[in-house]
Structure formats: C-alpha cells, structure tokens
Design a protein around this motif. Sequence first.
Motif, PDB file in Angstrom:
ATOM      1  N   GLN A 134     -76.834 -14.790 -16.803  1.00 14.34           N
ATOM      2  CA  GLN A 134     -75.852 -14.409 -16.120  1.00 14.34           C
ATOM      3  C   GLN A 134     -76.721 -12.890 -17.046  1.00 14.34           C
ATOM      4  OE1 GLN A 134     -72.537 -15.754 -16.260  1.00 14.34           O
ATOM      5  NE2 GLN A 134     -72.298 -16.544 -13.694  1.00 14.34           N
ATOM      6  N   PHE A 135     -76.189 -12.485 -18.254  1.00 12.73           N
ATOM      7  CA  PHE A 135     -76.044 -11.963 -18.672  1.00 12.73           C
ATOM      8  C   PHE A 135     -77.718 -11.861 -18.853  1.00 12.73           C
ATOM      9  CE2 PHE A 135     -72.706 -11.237 -21.725  1.00 12.73           C
ATOM     10  CZ  PHE A 135     -71.873 -11.564 -21.313  1.00 12.73           C
ATOM     11  N   GLN A 136     -78.636 -11.929 -18.741  1.00 15.57           N
ATOM     12  CA  GLN A 136     -79.589 -11.902 -18.312  1.00 15.57           C
ATOM     13  C   GLN A 136     -80.410 -10.878 -17.010  1.00 15.57           C
ATOM     14  OE1 GLN A 136     -83.585 -14.124 -20.025  1.00 15.57           O
ATOM     15  NE2 GLN A 136     -84.543 -12.744 -17.892  1.00 15.57           N
ATOM     16  N   ILE A 137     -80.042 -11.166 -16.241  1.00 15.81           N
ATOM     17  CA  ILE A 137     -79.803 -10.518 -14.407  1.00 15.81           C
ATOM     18  C   ILE A 137     -78.919  -8.954 -14.929  1.00 15.81           C
ATOM     19  CG2 ILE A 137     -78.533 -11.818 -13.684  1.00 15.81           C
ATOM     20  CD1 ILE A 137     -81.151 -10.766 -12.232  1.00 15.81           C
ATOM     21  N   TYR A 138     -78.089  -9.126 -15.438  1.00 15.35           N
ATOM     22  CA  TYR A 138     -76.875  -7.602 -15.826  1.00 15.35           C
ATOM     23  C   TYR A 138     -77.867  -6.813 -16.673  1.00 15.35           C
ATOM     24  CZ  TYR A 138     -72.709 -10.767 -14.631  1.00 15.35           C
ATOM     25  OH  TYR A 138     -71.914 -12.145 -14.370  1.00 15.35           O
ATOM     26  N   HIS A 139     -78.498  -6.864 -17.392  1.00 13.93           N
ATOM     27  CA  HIS A 139     -78.956  -6.467 -18.227  1.00 13.93           C
ATOM     28  C   HIS A 139     -80.205  -6.368 -18.109  1.00 13.93           C
ATOM     29  CE1 HIS A 139     -75.389  -7.355 -20.636  1.00 13.93           C
ATOM     30  NE2 HIS A 139     -75.468  -6.317 -21.137  1.00 13.93           N
TER      31      HIS A 139
END
Length: 127
Positions: free
Chosen positions: A46-51
């Motif tokens: 999730q953090f990868q897609i957000y960033h």
Amino acid sequence: MKPGSVFVAWGAFLAALAMALGAIGSHLLQGRLSPTMMDIYHIANQFQIYHALGLILVGILIQIQQGRNVAILRWAGWIMLLGIFLFCGGLTVLTLTGWMWMAIFAPFGGTAFIAAWILVGVGALRG
C-alpha cells in the motif's frame, strides 16, 4: 527529457511493480505467510502505491512550476524514492525471506516519506 519526467517514470514503474506484488501477495502468498507477515506485506504494498503516485505528483509539479521551488520538489522526489526503497523494499524483503534485520530500514524510510511530503507542501506553497 522534460524536468520532472524522471519522477513520473519512476512513479509509473513502481506503481506497476506494486500492482504485480499485490497480485503475488493475493494469489501466491496467501496461506504461505503468517497473518502477521501478510499484514506487513500488504502495508509495504500500500505504501508503495501511495508513494509511487506521490512521485508522479512531484514530477507533474516540477513540470508546471518554475523558480527556486523546483529544487525543493526535486529533493522531495529523491527523498520519496529513497523512502520507497527503504520502507517498502525493506518490509517486502523481510516478509519474503524472513530476514528480520530488514525491519531496521522501515523507520528510515518512514522518516523519508514524512520529509518528502513536507517538501512537497513547501514546494507547492512557493509555486
């Protein structure tokens, strides 16, 4: 190459990788990893897609703005990219290998994310 294009490209490639890792997690890792490791895997994803989307935003902001804030936005992009590698990469490797020492990178990556978003805000205000 237009200024900011490097961040748009990195963002797009990392978003594609996040989608692939999400599919791997849903289809291949369910039942193979403990629930705790699956949670960590999903957080990293999730953090990868957000960033990755954040990197695309930074690239677009660089392309539409001029002046001194462009340097701030470039710093934001590089720091955000570093955060992706440290936080998301570290946690993903941890879950896939069991190398618990990889968790040491997560706080540094999280701090990089916070710093990058502050710089995005400052750069946007100066624009």
